[in-house]
Enzyme design. Structure first.
Site, PDB file in Angstrom:
ATOM      1  CD  GLU A   1      -1.587  -2.345   1.867  1.00 32.69           C
ATOM      2  OE1 GLU A   1      -0.366  -2.600   1.971  1.00 32.69           O
ATOM      3  OE2 GLU A   1      -2.466  -3.125   2.260  1.00 32.69           O
TER       4      GLU A   1
ATOM      5  CB  CYS B   1       8.991  -4.385  -3.150  1.00 31.48           C
ATOM      6  SG  CYS B   1       8.235  -3.152  -2.099  1.00 31.48           S
TER       7      CYS B   1
ATOM      8  CD  GLU C   1      23.747  -8.033  -3.333  1.00 31.12           C
ATOM      9  OE1 GLU C   1      23.834  -7.518  -4.457  1.00 31.12           O
ATOM     10  OE2 GLU C   1      22.752  -8.653  -2.932  1.00 31.12           O
TER      11      GLU C   1
ATOM     12  CG  HIS D   1      28.269  -8.175 -15.907  1.00 33.07           C
ATOM     13  ND1 HIS D   1      28.947  -7.020 -16.186  1.00 33.07           N
ATOM     14  CD2 HIS D   1      27.135  -7.810 -15.260  1.00 33.07           C
ATOM     15  CE1 HIS D   1      28.237  -5.988 -15.728  1.00 33.07           C
ATOM     16  NE2 HIS D   1      27.140  -6.446 -15.160  1.00 33.07           N
TER      17      HIS D   1
ATOM     18  CG  HIS E   1      23.458   2.437 -13.668  1.00 35.70           C
ATOM     19  ND1 HIS E   1      24.755   2.137 -14.011  1.00 35.70           N
ATOM     20  CD2 HIS E   1      22.931   1.307 -13.152  1.00 35.70           C
ATOM     21  CE1 HIS E   1      24.998   0.879 -13.688  1.00 35.70           C
ATOM     22  NE2 HIS E   1      23.914   0.354 -13.172  1.00 35.70           N
TER      23      HIS E   1
END
Ligand code: GLN
Ligand code: ZN
Length: 755
Positions: A17, A520, A609, A645, A698
């Site tokens: 929401e 998200c 990561e 990559h 980007h």
């Protein structure tokens, strides 16, 4: 009274929401009042979920319209100069987060080792800080109106500064004194809210390796803050790893409680004696706030009993390991999930019950449970039991295969391979290529969706995708690129696409997790042994190759990235799961080369990561991560060229590891970070081929021929011509064709003059 604590609750809303309201507000479709209505509806809903689950310590100020770190900057008055002339506070807030016509946004980076991104505070030596308590106060009293006395969540001062960037001075901690006085004032203000207010300071910096300086500042900060007002009780929370060093320091301050993660920081068990001696309250994080599987409640009770064999039970509060921000909201909308797998899952709302029942059993015994709770416990035990023995997660063929993997080196060393490859490929010097994807148009997205929902037939779908591939190939031929790609039109997402085709993955329909702002992600649920039923990409790549005389590069996502971007099973080490994925990818590579594909790229966008927070664990990670990459790529014949990559540029710490992966060519992002970072390749004498992105994908800007030429000249200063590839710095799927076409044309044009 069973005492339990939730570090923080997600806020994007169980049906996103907040995302929807934010985006409507930004595009001018709704007014500010409507946005704020949605926000307050969500806050209330989330507080009441927690109240209903009998959570004793519920947070306020864990809500945010964009990001908590940004909220903290606003609270401290740390507003970068370029935004100071915006008078409307909400307008200014969103400008800081997202930029506006005149101002660049503040930068964004990952919150420790999660996929949540926070807005990086910008500190300047001339800043004068000023407390702005309005959000904190409003939320506190909003909750109080709902009948809930909340603890107030804040980012702790040391973490705040350490995670900020100093724009015009050397040592970030120079601002410590100035900021500490704002924090002091903040505590003073909070002390007026009520007779007793609890403040939770998050200091996850201390879950990493830390410096003596950071520790000494921790001591100074909390000695001070814990003595400002008798009304304010201070808890300091860390998570994602142990923080034994910080605990030792904090035990010698007057804070009230310590929040520690016993799920991802097992070593915290070694510091219990110190906590006992200090008489501090221990908020013991035992319910996993980062993964989606049901807790084994019996095991949690055992762990709590162990903890209270040292720290007394009266001093214990049972908690989530971290904020529940990192897991999806609720299972209630999951209608399509396999029934068994659904039983094994627990999202934020379900975790509240797990937490509360665990605490109740621990404090008052199983007999104290009411009927409903007993039922919950029985269901939990059943899920844990059936998950452990389910044949869904025990595939003996896969297990055997993992055991039998012994060697994972290519047939020949790089120097020999590259010679063979050069003969086969016959490419010019400074070969040009792209990273894989081409623009994903709205039509393309619609067609994929319609196929998925069986609105269009397989034939129609295939025809459309083939058309797209035809266009990609003819465009690439027209502008004379050297190594072509098919464009990835069949892929929604580089991990989801493979997850959907592999065994062992499930997908939620509503399992969204906030990544940043209104964005998200919906990570796949990796629940079982991974294997490949059938080829996943071969038909498309073969088709693309059939349309051209030039080489088409096969495109796959690597095992480490698939793992790092999924919720992974917690019942076996990640290293094993990674190897299972690796074998499935190996099968695909083999099929591609058998189909005549000469170059195969294995993307490891999320390799970095996955790095552990503690350096003592890095070696182990690197070992299995590299091994997994090599397991998938070592099936490639010496003459098959393997590309990889990675979407970042800071390779200094991991260059040796990159080398160990033994890919023939690596394409990386450097265009935004300057060639300074490339020097490391020269310094270590990196031998393999490299394609450092020559322009930034980007941004919608179209780079000119001259600009790219200049970039290539700079590259040639640090790397020999024979080692270099020329390409953009990442996939092009988020760009428009109008941007991609001229940009790539210019890139090819620029290369010509260097040949
Ligand atoms: N091959 C992928 C693409 O081009 C790589 C994406 C990525 O690095 N994030 O989209
Ligand atoms: Zn990338």
């Amino acid at each position: 009274m069973p005492k339990n604590w939730v570090i923080g609750f997600p806020r994007i809303g169980e049906q996103r929401e907040l995302k929807k309201a934010l985006e409507s507000y930004w595009s001018g479709d709704i007014k500010v009042e409507e946005l704020l209505n949605v926000a307050s509806m969500l806050k209330k809903r989330h507080w009441n979920y927690q109240k209903k689950a009998s959570i004793s310590y519920i947070s306020s100020n864990d809500f945010s319209l964009y990001d908590n770190m940004l909220d903290m900057s606003v609270t401290l008055g740390a507003i970068p100069k370029r935004f100071q002339d915006i008078n409307n506070s909400l307008e200014r807030y969103f400008a800081m987060a997202r930029g506006d016509k005149k101002r660049v946004a503040m930068s964004m980076t990952k919150w420790l080792n999660t996929n949540y991104h926070y807005i990086v505070p910008e500190l300047s030596k001339n800043d004068s800080y000023k407390l702005n308590i309005s959000k904190i106060k409003e939320e506190y009293f909003e909750a109080k109106n709902e009948g809930i006395n909340t603890k107030i969540n804040l980012v702790g001062i040391v973490t705040y500064i350490a995670f900020a960037k100093a724009v015009d001075f050397e040592d970030k901690f120079d601002v410590f004194d100035k900021l500490l006085s704002v924090y002091e004032e903040l505590i003073k203000e909070i002390s007026t809210f009520d007779n007793e207010v609890i403040v939770q300071f998050d200091e996850p910096l201390f879950a990493k390796d830390i410096t003596p300086k950071e520790l000494s500042l921790l001591k100074i900060a909390y000695s001070k803050l814990s003595n400002i007002s008798k009304n304010v009780k201070i808890a300091v929370a860390t998570y994602f790893e142990h923080s034994c060093e910080a605990v030792k320091v904090l035990c010698h301050t007057d804070i009230w409680a310590l929040g520690l993660d016993f799920v991802y920081g097992k070593k915290n068990q070694e510091i219990l004696e110190d906590i006992k001696k200090s008489n501090k309250t221990l908020i013991a994080g035992v319910i996993d706030g980062r993964n989606v599987w049901v807790s084994n409640i019996d095991e949690k009770i055992e762990l709590l009993r162990y903890i209270s064999s040292i720290v007394s039970k009266e001093k214990l509060i049972v908690s989530t390991s971290c904020s529940l921000l990192h897991v999806p909201f609720t299972l209630k909308y999951e209608k399509k999930l396999n029934k068994d797998i659904k039983e094994w899952l627990s999202f934020a709302v379900e975790k509240l019950d797990e937490l509360s029942i665990t605490a109740k059993i621990y404090f008052e015994g199983e007999n104290s449970l009411n009927e409903k709770e007993k039922e919950f416990l029985a269901k939990n035990r059943r899920a844990v039991h059936f998950r452990a023995i389910s044949d869904k997660i025990h595939n003996d063929v896969v297990k055997q295969r993992i055991k039998s993997v012994k060697s994972f080196d290519r047939d020949l060393p790089f120097e020999k391979r590259i010679k063979l490859q050069k003969e086969v490929l016959n490419l010019p010097v400074l070969p040009t290529t792209t990273i894989g994807s081409f623009p994903q148009t709205t039509t393309l997205r619609r067609v994929r969706r319609e196929y998925k929902n069986q609105i269009i037939s397989k034939e129609e779908y295939n025809k459309f995708i083939k058309n797209y591939i035809d266009e990609c190939i003819s465009f690439q031929e027209e502008i004379e690129l050297d190594v072509l790609v098919h464009g990835e039109p069949e892929r929604n997402d580089m991990v989801e696409y493979f997850g959907e085709l592999l065994e062992g993955f499930a997908f939620s329909t509503n399992g969204w997790v906030q990544s940043y702002g209104s964005r998200c992600v919906k990570p796949p649920l990796l629940y079982g042994n991974v294997s490949r039923e059938a080829p996943m990409t071969v038909e498309w790549i073969k088709y693309a190759q059939s349309k051209t005389q030039k080489v088409v590069k096969g495109m796959l996502t690597g095992p480490v990235t698939i793992l790092n971007w999924s919720f992974v099973r917690d019942d076996q080490p990640k290293s094993i799961t990674a190897k299972e994925i690796a074998l499935a990818i190996a099968d695909e590579i083999d099929d591609l080369q058998k189909a005549g594909i000469k170059i195969i790229q294995v993307d490891e966008a999320a390799f970095k990561e996955g790095y552990p927070l503690r350096s003592s664990k890095i070696k182990e990670y690197e070992k299995w991560a590299v091994e997994s990459f090599k397991i998938s790529t070592s099936v490639a014949k010496a003459k098959t060229q393997i590309h990889t990559h990675m979407c970042y540029s800071d390779f200094n710490d991991i260059i040796q590891t990159i080398e160990d992966m033994d890919a023939d060519v690596i394409t990386i992002e450097t265009s935004r970070s300057g060639n300074r970072l490339l020097k490391v390749f020269k310094e270590v004498g990196y031998q393999k081929e490299i394609g450092p992105g020559v322009y930034d994908i980007h941004s919608p800007r179209i780079p000119s021929v001259d600009e790219i030429k200049e970039q290539i000249s700079k590259l040639l200063e640090v790397l020999p011509k024979k080692q270099l590839w020329i390409n953009p710095d990442c996939g092009l799927k988020t760009r428009k064709w109008e941007e991609v076409k001229p940009s790539l044309k210019n890139m090819v044009e620029a290369v010509k003059s260097f040949r």
